[in-house]
Design a protein around this motif. Structure first.
Motif, PDB file in Angstrom:
ATOM      1  N   ASP A  70       6.519  61.659 -32.495  1.00  0.00           N
ATOM      2  CA  ASP A  70       6.671  61.382 -33.928  1.00  0.00           C
ATOM      3  C   ASP A  70       7.373  60.049 -34.154  1.00  0.00           C
ATOM      4  N   TYR A  71       8.427  59.792 -33.374  1.00  0.00           N
ATOM      5  CA  TYR A  71       9.135  58.525 -33.491  1.00  0.00           C
ATOM      6  C   TYR A  71       8.213  57.360 -33.128  1.00  0.00           C
ATOM      7  N   ILE A  72       7.506  57.493 -32.033  1.00  0.00           N
ATOM      8  CA  ILE A  72       6.618  56.415 -31.577  1.00  0.00           C
ATOM      9  C   ILE A  72       5.553  56.119 -32.622  1.00  0.00           C
ATOM     10  N   SER A  73       4.964  57.150 -33.195  1.00  0.00           N
ATOM     11  CA  SER A  73       3.947  56.958 -34.227  1.00  0.00           C
ATOM     12  C   SER A  73       4.537  56.238 -35.441  1.00  0.00           C
ATOM     13  N   ALA A  74       5.719  56.640 -35.881  1.00  0.00           N
ATOM     14  CA  ALA A  74       6.366  55.996 -37.028  1.00  0.00           C
ATOM     15  C   ALA A  74       6.724  54.548 -36.707  1.00  0.00           C
ATOM     16  N   PHE A  75       7.270  54.309 -35.528  1.00  0.00           N
ATOM     17  CA  PHE A  75       7.638  52.956 -35.113  1.00  0.00           C
ATOM     18  C   PHE A  75       6.402  52.057 -35.123  1.00  0.00           C
ATOM     19  N   ARG A  76       5.322  52.521 -34.537  1.00  0.00           N
ATOM     20  CA  ARG A  76       4.094  51.718 -34.476  1.00  0.00           C
ATOM     21  C   ARG A  76       3.544  51.435 -35.869  1.00  0.00           C
ATOM     22  N   ARG A  77       3.603  52.429 -36.743  1.00  0.00           N
ATOM     23  CA  ARG A  77       3.117  52.214 -38.112  1.00  0.00           C
ATOM     24  C   ARG A  77       3.923  51.116 -38.794  1.00  0.00           C
ATOM     25  N   MET A  78       5.244  51.191 -38.693  1.00  0.00           N
ATOM     26  CA  MET A  78       6.100  50.180 -39.307  1.00  0.00           C
ATOM     27  C   MET A  78       5.821  48.799 -38.731  1.00  0.00           C
ATOM     28  N   ILE A  79       5.721  48.703 -37.424  1.00  0.00           N
ATOM     29  CA  ILE A  79       5.519  47.397 -36.796  1.00  0.00           C
ATOM     30  C   ILE A  79       4.139  46.842 -37.136  1.00  0.00           C
ATOM     31  N   ASP A  80       3.117  47.684 -37.204  1.00  0.00           N
ATOM     32  CA  ASP A  80       1.793  47.211 -37.620  1.00  0.00           C
ATOM     33  C   ASP A  80       1.854  46.621 -39.034  1.00  0.00           C
ATOM     34  N   ILE A  81       2.523  47.336 -39.938  1.00  0.00           N
ATOM     35  CA  ILE A  81       2.669  46.845 -41.309  1.00  0.00           C
ATOM     36  C   ILE A  81       3.456  45.540 -41.319  1.00  0.00           C
ATOM     37  N   CYS A  82       4.536  45.510 -40.576  1.00  0.00           N
ATOM     38  CA  CYS A  82       5.415  44.340 -40.593  1.00  0.00           C
ATOM     39  C   CYS A  82       4.729  43.116 -39.974  1.00  0.00           C
ATOM     40  N   ARG A  83       4.023  43.322 -38.892  1.00  0.00           N
ATOM     41  CA  ARG A  83       3.342  42.176 -38.266  1.00  0.00           C
ATOM     42  C   ARG A  83       2.228  41.632 -39.148  1.00  0.00           C
ATOM     43  N   ALA A  84       1.633  42.471 -39.978  1.00  0.00           N
ATOM     44  CA  ALA A  84       0.613  41.991 -40.914  1.00  0.00           C
ATOM     45  C   ALA A  84       1.235  41.082 -41.973  1.00  0.00           C
ATOM     46  N   GLU A  85       2.461  41.377 -42.371  1.00  0.00           N
ATOM     47  CA  GLU A  85       3.145  40.599 -43.407  1.00  0.00           C
ATOM     48  C   GLU A  85       4.015  39.476 -42.849  1.00  0.00           C
ATOM     49  N   ALA A  86       4.498  39.663 -41.635  1.00  0.00           N
ATOM     50  CA  ALA A  86       5.402  38.692 -40.998  1.00  0.00           C
ATOM     51  C   ALA A  86       4.985  38.547 -39.534  1.00  0.00           C
ATOM     52  N   PRO A  87       3.883  37.859 -39.286  1.00  0.00           N
ATOM     53  CA  PRO A  87       3.309  37.824 -37.936  1.00  0.00           C
ATOM     54  C   PRO A  87       4.180  37.153 -36.878  1.00  0.00           C
ATOM     55  N   ASN A  88       5.191  36.424 -37.281  1.00  0.00           N
ATOM     56  CA  ASN A  88       6.013  35.700 -36.306  1.00  0.00           C
ATOM     57  C   ASN A  88       7.279  36.440 -35.897  1.00  0.00           C
ATOM     58  N   ILE A  89       7.432  37.685 -36.326  1.00  0.00           N
ATOM     59  CA  ILE A  89       8.635  38.422 -35.957  1.00  0.00           C
ATOM     60  C   ILE A  89       8.653  38.743 -34.466  1.00  0.00           C
ATOM     61  N   SER A  90       9.839  38.950 -33.981  1.00  0.00           N
ATOM     62  CA  SER A  90      10.063  39.498 -32.656  1.00  0.00           C
ATOM     63  C   SER A  90      10.572  40.918 -32.883  1.00  0.00           C
ATOM     64  N   VAL A  91      10.064  41.872 -32.141  1.00  0.00           N
ATOM     65  CA  VAL A  91      10.423  43.272 -32.360  1.00  0.00           C
ATOM     66  C   VAL A  91      11.400  43.735 -31.289  1.00  0.00           C
ATOM     67  N   LEU A  92      12.502  44.308 -31.757  1.00  0.00           N
ATOM     68  CA  LEU A  92      13.541  44.823 -30.877  1.00  0.00           C
ATOM     69  C   LEU A  92      13.528  46.343 -30.935  1.00  0.00           C
ATOM     70  N   TRP A  93      13.407  46.989 -29.791  1.00  0.00           N
ATOM     71  CA  TRP A  93      13.539  48.442 -29.682  1.00  0.00           C
ATOM     72  C   TRP A  93      14.930  48.710 -29.149  1.00  0.00           C
ATOM     73  N   SER A  94      15.701  49.537 -29.864  1.00  0.00           N
ATOM     74  CA  SER A  94      17.124  49.626 -29.575  1.00  0.00           C
ATOM     75  C   SER A  94      17.634  51.066 -29.528  1.00  0.00           C
ATOM     76  N   PRO A  95      17.466  51.733 -28.389  1.00  0.00           N
ATOM     77  CA  PRO A  95      18.023  53.077 -28.250  1.00  0.00           C
ATOM     78  C   PRO A  95      19.532  53.032 -28.058  1.00  0.00           C
ATOM     79  N   LEU A  96      20.164  54.179 -28.184  1.00  0.00           N
ATOM     80  CA  LEU A  96      21.594  54.270 -27.941  1.00  0.00           C
ATOM     81  C   LEU A  96      21.890  54.225 -26.446  1.00  0.00           C
ATOM     82  N   GLY A  97      20.953  54.698 -25.660  1.00  0.00           N
ATOM     83  CA  GLY A  97      21.122  54.674 -24.207  1.00  0.00           C
ATOM     84  C   GLY A  97      21.329  56.047 -23.599  1.00  0.00           C
TER      85      GLY A  97
END
Length: 135
Positions: A70-97
């Motif tokens: 569920d998290y992966i699906s939501a993350f991918r949806r957000m990043i797909d939307i964001c890259r369409a609007e801001a194609p030059n972003i760098s994406v950081l995945w940041s777990p607590l560890g």
């Protein structure tokens, strides 16, 4: 830039279930698109960290401790939307560890950088462990 997917209400809409379903069915797409559209207007390079510390289960974040798929699906949806609007972003995945954090990894096509949260409070470490902790 950290983007926390809160609904910012005090009613039933501010729940993990409402957020998860709202992302999956597109209810939050316009809001996500609006945020990313603003990011796309920025002239400086931007790293986007969305829904960080998803591997934590202390209840602090309503997007944390979801089923990994569920998290992966939501993350991918957000990043797909964001890259369409801001194609030059760098994406950081940041777990607590936490142990098992790798189950939440959305994949190399969606992540440019990985960052782990590190916290330290010397008085707590002395009280809890008897001495300051070193990395």
């Amino acid at each position: 830039m950290t983007i926390e997917p809160w609904t910012w209400t005090r009613d039933e809409r501010n729940t993990a279930l409402f957020l998860r379903r709202g992302i999956a069915d597109g209810y939050h797409d316009a809001n996500m698109r609006g945020i990313c559209k603003v990011i796309g207007t920025l002239q400086s390079p931007v790293s986007v960290r969305w829904a960080h510390e998803m591997d934590d289960n202390d209840g602090q974040f309503i997007w944390a401790a979801w089923a990994p798929e569920d998290y992966i699906s939501a993350f991918r949806r957000m990043i797909d939307i964001c890259r369409a609007e801001a194609p030059n972003i760098s994406v950081l995945w940041s777990p607590l560890g936490r142990e098992g954090m790798e189950k939440y990894y959305p994949g190399d096509d969606y992540v440019d950088r990985v960052g782990i949260s590190i916290f330290g409070l010397e008085p707590y470490e002395i009280k809890t462990y008897g001495a300051p902790q070193n990395l």
